[in-house]
Motif scaffolding. Structure first.
Motif, PDB file in Angstrom:
ATOM      1  N   ARG A   1     -10.147  -2.590  10.546  1.00 13.95           N
ATOM      2  CA  ARG A   1     -10.360  -1.194  10.927  1.00 13.95           C
ATOM      3  C   ARG A   1      -9.059  -0.590  11.430  1.00 13.95           C
ATOM      4  O   ARG A   1      -8.332  -1.195  12.189  1.00 13.95           O
ATOM      5  N   MET A   2      -8.807   0.633  10.998  1.00  8.34           N
ATOM      6  CA  MET A   2      -7.619   1.343  11.424  1.00  8.34           C
ATOM      7  C   MET A   2      -7.881   2.003  12.775  1.00  8.34           C
ATOM      8  O   MET A   2      -9.000   2.400  13.066  1.00  8.34           O
ATOM      9  N   ARG A   3      -6.854   2.132  13.553  1.00  7.34           N
ATOM     10  CA  ARG A   3      -6.965   2.844  14.825  1.00  7.34           C
ATOM     11  C   ARG A   3      -7.060   4.333  14.531  1.00  7.34           C
ATOM     12  O   ARG A   3      -6.507   4.815  13.548  1.00  7.34           O
ATOM     13  N   LYS A   4      -7.718   5.053  15.402  1.00  9.96           N
ATOM     14  CA  LYS A   4      -7.920   6.471  15.119  1.00  9.96           C
ATOM     15  C   LYS A   4      -6.629   7.283  15.157  1.00  9.96           C
ATOM     16  O   LYS A   4      -6.538   8.318  14.536  1.00  9.96           O
ATOM     17  N   ASP A   5      -5.604   6.831  15.874  1.00 11.27           N
ATOM     18  CA  ASP A   5      -4.339   7.563  15.915  1.00 11.27           C
ATOM     19  C   ASP A   5      -3.350   7.087  14.846  1.00 11.27           C
ATOM     20  O   ASP A   5      -2.220   7.523  14.798  1.00 11.27           O
ATOM     21  N   ASP A   6      -3.801   6.188  13.978  1.00 15.28           N
ATOM     22  CA  ASP A   6      -2.955   5.663  12.914  1.00 15.28           C
ATOM     23  C   ASP A   6      -3.204   6.463  11.642  1.00 15.28           C
ATOM     24  O   ASP A   6      -4.349   6.623  11.227  1.00 15.28           O
ATOM     25  N   PRO A   7      -2.152   6.976  10.975  1.00 15.33           N
ATOM     26  CA  PRO A   7      -2.351   7.789   9.776  1.00 15.33           C
ATOM     27  C   PRO A   7      -2.719   6.998   8.521  1.00 15.33           C
ATOM     28  O   PRO A   7      -2.965   7.592   7.476  1.00 15.33           O
ATOM     29  N   CYS A   8      -2.782   5.678   8.597  1.00 14.76           N
ATOM     30  CA  CYS A   8      -3.082   4.861   7.421  1.00 14.76           C
ATOM     31  C   CYS A   8      -4.463   5.203   6.869  1.00 14.76           C
ATOM     32  O   CYS A   8      -5.437   5.310   7.617  1.00 14.76           O
ATOM     33  N   ILE A   9      -4.536   5.363   5.528  1.00  8.70           N
ATOM     34  CA  ILE A   9      -5.822   5.603   4.874  1.00  8.70           C
ATOM     35  C   ILE A   9      -6.177   4.459   3.933  1.00  8.70           C
ATOM     36  O   ILE A   9      -7.120   4.559   3.160  1.00  8.70           O
ATOM     37  N   GLY A  10      -5.399   3.382   3.982  1.00  5.52           N
ATOM     38  CA  GLY A  10      -5.706   2.194   3.205  1.00  5.52           C
ATOM     39  C   GLY A  10      -5.211   2.189   1.771  1.00  5.52           C
ATOM     40  O   GLY A  10      -5.588   1.325   0.999  1.00  5.52           O
ATOM     41  N   VAL A  11      -4.366   3.120   1.390  1.00  3.92           N
ATOM     42  CA  VAL A  11      -3.819   3.136   0.028  1.00  3.92           C
ATOM     43  C   VAL A  11      -2.707   2.100  -0.090  1.00  3.92           C
ATOM     44  O   VAL A  11      -2.702   1.294  -1.001  1.00  3.92           O
ATOM     45  N   CYS A  12      -1.753   2.130   0.787  1.00  7.87           N
ATOM     46  CA  CYS A  12      -0.690   1.125   0.897  1.00  7.87           C
ATOM     47  C   CYS A  12      -0.003   0.802  -0.422  1.00  7.87           C
ATOM     48  O   CYS A  12       0.118  -0.342  -0.832  1.00  7.87           O
ATOM     49  N   ARG A  13       0.433   1.829  -1.117  1.00 12.44           N
ATOM     50  CA  ARG A  13       1.266   1.700  -2.312  1.00 12.44           C
ATOM     51  C   ARG A  13       2.480   2.572  -2.070  1.00 12.44           C
ATOM     52  O   ARG A  13       2.357   3.671  -1.550  1.00 12.44           O
ATOM     53  N   PHE A  14       3.640   2.076  -2.452  1.00 11.44           N
ATOM     54  CA  PHE A  14       4.889   2.729  -2.076  1.00 11.44           C
ATOM     55  C   PHE A  14       5.659   3.262  -3.279  1.00 11.44           C
ATOM     56  O   PHE A  14       5.734   2.611  -4.305  1.00 11.44           O
ATOM     57  N   ASP A  15       6.225   4.449  -3.091  1.00 13.83           N
ATOM     58  CA  ASP A  15       7.090   5.048  -4.098  1.00 13.83           C
ATOM     59  C   ASP A  15       8.394   4.259  -4.115  1.00 13.83           C
ATOM     60  O   ASP A  15       9.004   4.032  -3.065  1.00 13.83           O
ATOM     61  N   GLY A  16       8.824   3.857  -5.297  1.00 16.51           N
ATOM     62  CA  GLY A  16      10.029   3.033  -5.421  1.00 16.51           C
ATOM     63  C   GLY A  16      11.315   3.754  -5.083  1.00 16.51           C
ATOM     64  O   GLY A  16      12.301   3.135  -4.713  1.00 16.51           O
ATOM     65  N   ARG A  17      11.339   5.080  -5.199  1.00 15.22           N
ATOM     66  CA  ARG A  17      12.572   5.827  -4.909  1.00 15.22           C
ATOM     67  C   ARG A  17      12.702   6.181  -3.443  1.00 15.22           C
ATOM     68  O   ARG A  17      13.781   6.078  -2.877  1.00 15.22           O
ATOM     69  N   THR A  18      11.626   6.619  -2.820  1.00 15.68           N
ATOM     70  CA  THR A  18      11.701   7.076  -1.430  1.00 15.68           C
ATOM     71  C   THR A  18      11.312   6.005  -0.434  1.00 15.68           C
ATOM     72  O   THR A  18      11.726   6.054   0.718  1.00 15.68           O
ATOM     73  N   GLY A  19      10.479   5.058  -0.861  1.00 14.35           N
ATOM     74  CA  GLY A  19       9.967   4.044   0.054  1.00 14.35           C
ATOM     75  C   GLY A  19       8.769   4.525   0.854  1.00 14.35           C
ATOM     76  O   GLY A  19       8.286   3.820   1.734  1.00 14.35           O
ATOM     77  N   TRP A  20       8.266   5.713   0.540  1.00 11.19           N
ATOM     78  CA  TRP A  20       7.138   6.277   1.281  1.00 11.19           C
ATOM     79  C   TRP A  20       5.825   5.764   0.717  1.00 11.19           C
ATOM     80  O   TRP A  20       5.645   5.674  -0.495  1.00 11.19           O
ATOM     81  N   CYS A  21       4.878   5.484   1.615  1.00  6.45           N
ATOM     82  CA  CYS A  21       3.532   5.098   1.209  1.00  6.45           C
ATOM     83  C   CYS A  21       2.850   6.312   0.582  1.00  6.45           C
ATOM     84  O   CYS A  21       2.967   7.429   1.091  1.00  6.45           O
ATOM     85  N   LEU A  22       2.133   6.102  -0.520  1.00  6.00           N
ATOM     86  CA  LEU A  22       1.450   7.206  -1.185  1.00  6.00           C
ATOM     87  C   LEU A  22       0.262   7.707  -0.379  1.00  6.00           C
ATOM     88  O   LEU A  22      -0.181   8.832  -0.565  1.00  6.00           O
ATOM     89  N   GLY A  23      -0.262   6.874   0.495  1.00  4.36           N
ATOM     90  CA  GLY A  23      -1.414   7.271   1.302  1.00  4.36           C
ATOM     91  C   GLY A  23      -1.045   8.006   2.573  1.00  4.36           C
ATOM     92  O   GLY A  23      -1.555   9.086   2.847  1.00  4.36           O
ATOM     93  N   CYS A  24      -0.142   7.413   3.356  1.00  2.00           N
ATOM     94  CA  CYS A  24       0.165   8.003   4.668  1.00  2.00           C
ATOM     95  C   CYS A  24       1.558   8.616   4.749  1.00  2.00           C
ATOM     96  O   CYS A  24       1.835   9.366   5.675  1.00  2.00           O
ATOM     97  N   GLY A  25       2.461   8.274   3.827  1.00  2.00           N
ATOM     98  CA  GLY A  25       3.797   8.855   3.821  1.00  2.00           C
ATOM     99  C   GLY A  25       4.829   8.107   4.644  1.00  2.00           C
ATOM    100  O   GLY A  25       5.992   8.487   4.666  1.00  2.00           O
ATOM    101  N   ARG A  26       4.418   7.029   5.302  1.00  6.48           N
ATOM    102  CA  ARG A  26       5.382   6.281   6.118  1.00  6.48           C
ATOM    103  C   ARG A  26       6.110   5.231   5.291  1.00  6.48           C
ATOM    104  O   ARG A  26       5.647   4.815   4.245  1.00  6.48           O
ATOM    105  N   THR A  27       7.270   4.803   5.804  1.00  7.99           N
ATOM    106  CA  THR A  27       7.994   3.689   5.203  1.00  7.99           C
ATOM    107  C   THR A  27       7.487   2.397   5.838  1.00  7.99           C
ATOM    108  O   THR A  27       6.810   2.425   6.870  1.00  7.99           O
TER     109      THR A  27
END
Length: 90
Positions: free
Chosen positions: A25-51
């Motif tokens: 379970r994700m914490r309520k203040d955590d932006p993770c939505i469980g996608v966890c796939r990363f753009d190869g150029r930016t390194g950003w997660c496609l779900g939450c946008g974090r590196t």
């Protein structure tokens, strides 16, 4: 098999996706939505946008830094989403 843009893989799945699928379970203040796939150029997660480093240090960030990053994330996600459809023809 991931598609490529300029030799970079578009998506790299991480272990967080497996962890999420297994019922964590994700914490309520955590932006993770469980996608966890990363753009190869930016390194950003496609779900939450974090590196990956931002994900790892999320709970250690100061409230100020976490708020600043949270405001930045929607722009990152939309920017990666805007680039993705342009690659469909390759």
């Amino acid at each position: 098999m991931p598609r490529n843009i300029g030799g970079y893989p578009i998506y790299v799945e991480c272990r967080l996706a497996v962890w999420f699928r297994e019922g964590a379970r994700m914490r309520k203040d955590d932006p993770c939505i469980g996608v966890c796939r990363f753009d190869g150029r930016t390194g950003w997660c496609l779900g939450c946008g974090r590196t990956v480093p931002e994900i790892r240090t999320w709970r250690k960030l100061t409230p100020f830094r976490r708020t600043a990053l949270t405001r930045e994330l929607p722009r990152r996600v939309s920017q990666v989403a805007d680039v993705e459809p342009a690659d469909e023809g390759q």
